[in-house]
Motif scaffolding. Structure first.
Motif, PDB file in Angstrom:
ATOM      1  N   ILE A   6       7.764  87.086 -51.866  1.00 13.05           N
ATOM      2  CA  ILE A   6       7.121  85.778 -51.929  1.00 13.05           C
ATOM      3  C   ILE A   6       6.954  85.416 -53.394  1.00 13.05           C
ATOM      4  O   ILE A   6       6.421  86.205 -54.179  1.00 13.05           O
ATOM      5  CB  ILE A   6       5.762  85.787 -51.201  1.00 13.05           C
ATOM      6  CG1 ILE A   6       5.987  86.139 -49.735  1.00 13.05           C
ATOM      7  CG2 ILE A   6       5.054  84.442 -51.358  1.00 13.05           C
ATOM      8  CD1 ILE A   6       4.734  86.384 -48.940  1.00 13.05           C
ATOM      9  N   ARG A   7       7.436  84.205 -53.733  1.00 15.67           N
ATOM     10  CA  ARG A   7       7.379  83.781 -55.134  1.00 15.67           C
ATOM     11  C   ARG A   7       7.390  82.259 -55.213  1.00 15.67           C
ATOM     12  O   ARG A   7       7.739  81.580 -54.253  1.00 15.67           O
ATOM     13  CB  ARG A   7       8.556  84.355 -55.912  1.00 15.67           C
ATOM     14  CG  ARG A   7       9.901  83.908 -55.388  1.00 15.67           C
ATOM     15  CD  ARG A   7      11.034  84.339 -56.305  1.00 15.67           C
ATOM     16  NE  ARG A   7      12.328  84.048 -55.773  1.00 15.67           N
ATOM     17  CZ  ARG A   7      12.893  82.850 -55.704  1.00 15.67           C
ATOM     18  NH1 ARG A   7      12.233  81.785 -56.129  1.00 15.67           N
ATOM     19  NH2 ARG A   7      14.103  82.683 -55.215  1.00 15.67           N
ATOM     20  N   PHE A  53      11.301  85.023 -49.127  1.00 11.02           N
ATOM     21  CA  PHE A  53      12.748  85.252 -49.077  1.00 11.02           C
ATOM     22  C   PHE A  53      13.023  86.657 -48.564  1.00 11.02           C
ATOM     23  O   PHE A  53      12.356  87.613 -48.953  1.00 11.02           O
ATOM     24  CB  PHE A  53      13.352  85.075 -50.472  1.00 11.02           C
ATOM     25  CG  PHE A  53      13.167  83.688 -51.027  1.00 11.02           C
ATOM     26  CD1 PHE A  53      14.130  82.721 -50.828  1.00 11.02           C
ATOM     27  CD2 PHE A  53      12.021  83.350 -51.728  1.00 11.02           C
ATOM     28  CE1 PHE A  53      13.958  81.424 -51.326  1.00 11.02           C
ATOM     29  CE2 PHE A  53      11.835  82.069 -52.227  1.00 11.02           C
ATOM     30  CZ  PHE A  53      12.808  81.103 -52.028  1.00 11.02           C
ATOM     31  N   ASP A  54      14.029  86.754 -47.685  1.00  7.80           N
ATOM     32  CA  ASP A  54      14.393  88.071 -47.170  1.00  7.80           C
ATOM     33  C   ASP A  54      15.293  88.792 -48.154  1.00  7.80           C
ATOM     34  O   ASP A  54      15.606  88.271 -49.234  1.00  7.80           O
ATOM     35  CB  ASP A  54      15.008  87.974 -45.763  1.00  7.80           C
ATOM     36  CG  ASP A  54      16.374  87.298 -45.735  1.00  7.80           C
ATOM     37  OD1 ASP A  54      17.006  87.098 -46.802  1.00  7.80           O
ATOM     38  OD2 ASP A  54      16.832  86.971 -44.617  1.00  7.80           O
ATOM     39  N   ASP A  55      15.735  89.990 -47.798  1.00  6.02           N
ATOM     40  CA  ASP A  55      16.525  90.806 -48.717  1.00  6.02           C
ATOM     41  C   ASP A  55      17.928  90.246 -48.977  1.00  6.02           C
ATOM     42  O   ASP A  55      18.619  90.711 -49.870  1.00  6.02           O
ATOM     43  CB  ASP A  55      16.593  92.261 -48.247  1.00  6.02           C
ATOM     44  CG  ASP A  55      17.010  92.400 -46.805  1.00  6.02           C
ATOM     45  OD1 ASP A  55      17.377  91.395 -46.161  1.00  6.02           O
ATOM     46  OD2 ASP A  55      16.958  93.531 -46.305  1.00  6.02           O
ATOM     47  N   GLY A  91       3.304  89.348 -40.669  1.00  9.88           N
ATOM     48  CA  GLY A  91       2.369  89.219 -41.778  1.00  9.88           C
ATOM     49  C   GLY A  91       2.835  88.312 -42.907  1.00  9.88           C
ATOM     50  O   GLY A  91       2.146  88.212 -43.933  1.00  9.88           O
ATOM     51  N   VAL A  92       3.960  87.626 -42.749  1.00  9.63           N
ATOM     52  CA  VAL A  92       4.469  86.768 -43.831  1.00  9.63           C
ATOM     53  C   VAL A  92       3.508  85.631 -44.124  1.00  9.63           C
ATOM     54  O   VAL A  92       3.190  85.364 -45.280  1.00  9.63           O
ATOM     55  CB  VAL A  92       5.874  86.223 -43.481  1.00  9.63           C
ATOM     56  CG1 VAL A  92       6.353  85.233 -44.537  1.00  9.63           C
ATOM     57  CG2 VAL A  92       6.874  87.379 -43.334  1.00  9.63           C
ATOM     58  N   GLY A  93       3.013  84.952 -43.101  1.00 11.33           N
ATOM     59  CA  GLY A  93       2.083  83.840 -43.298  1.00 11.33           C
ATOM     60  C   GLY A  93       0.774  84.279 -43.952  1.00 11.33           C
ATOM     61  O   GLY A  93       0.233  83.566 -44.799  1.00 11.33           O
ATOM     62  N   VAL A  94       0.303  85.421 -43.600  1.00 15.43           N
ATOM     63  CA  VAL A  94      -0.935  85.943 -44.189  1.00 15.43           C
ATOM     64  C   VAL A  94      -0.741  86.265 -45.672  1.00 15.43           C
ATOM     65  O   VAL A  94      -1.595  85.971 -46.495  1.00 15.43           O
ATOM     66  CB  VAL A  94      -1.424  87.200 -43.430  1.00 15.43           C
ATOM     67  CG1 VAL A  94      -2.592  87.856 -44.141  1.00 15.43           C
ATOM     68  CG2 VAL A  94      -1.796  86.846 -42.009  1.00 15.43           C
ATOM     69  N   ARG A  95       0.400  86.824 -45.997  1.00  7.95           N
ATOM     70  CA  ARG A  95       0.683  87.159 -47.389  1.00  7.95           C
ATOM     71  C   ARG A  95       0.773  85.911 -48.225  1.00  7.95           C
ATOM     72  O   ARG A  95       0.395  85.863 -49.365  1.00  7.95           O
ATOM     73  CB  ARG A  95       2.007  87.937 -47.508  1.00  7.95           C
ATOM     74  CG  ARG A  95       1.864  89.353 -47.005  1.00  7.95           C
ATOM     75  CD  ARG A  95       3.137  90.149 -47.101  1.00  7.95           C
ATOM     76  NE  ARG A  95       3.678  90.152 -48.442  1.00  7.95           N
ATOM     77  CZ  ARG A  95       4.961  90.379 -48.710  1.00  7.95           C
ATOM     78  NH1 ARG A  95       5.819  90.608 -47.755  1.00  7.95           N
ATOM     79  NH2 ARG A  95       5.389  90.373 -49.939  1.00  7.95           N
TER      80      ARG A  95
END
Length: 95
Positions: A6-7, A53-55, A91-95
């Motif tokens: 996340i950036r 962004f994914d890997d 957990g993406v939204g929480v991060r």
């Protein structure tokens, strides 16, 4: 689980991708989508314009929020958050 980074978004190509991403999540013509021009100004003024962004470098999340003053105090307005169905409940939204 795919590794997620996340950036802050980094320029017009990523702002354009974020507009496309919003339409992928909520459908073409989504009336509440944040336009690329507003993302640019908001980020310059200290707001949050970030992506997950994914890997492989694919956008799987987007968040947008504005900063400002209200009654002389600094405030943040969290406006929109979108997460791809591929990575929901990870957990993406929480991060």
């Amino acid at each position: 689980m795919t590794e997620i980074v996340i950036r802050h978004l980094t320029g017009m190509p990523e702002y354009i991708r974020a507009v496309e991403f919003q339409e992928e999540i909520w459908g073409p013509g989504f009336s509440e989508r944040v336009p690329k021009s507003l993302m640019k100004v908001t980020q310059r003024l200290g707001g949050v314009v970030a992506g997950a962004f994914d890997d492989r470098g694919a956008m799987v999340g987007f968040v947008y929020g504005m900063t400002g003053l209200e009654d002389g105090r600094g405030v943040h307005w969290s406006d929109i958050l979108a997460v791809s169905s591929r990575v929901r409940d990870q957990g993406v939204g929480v991060r």
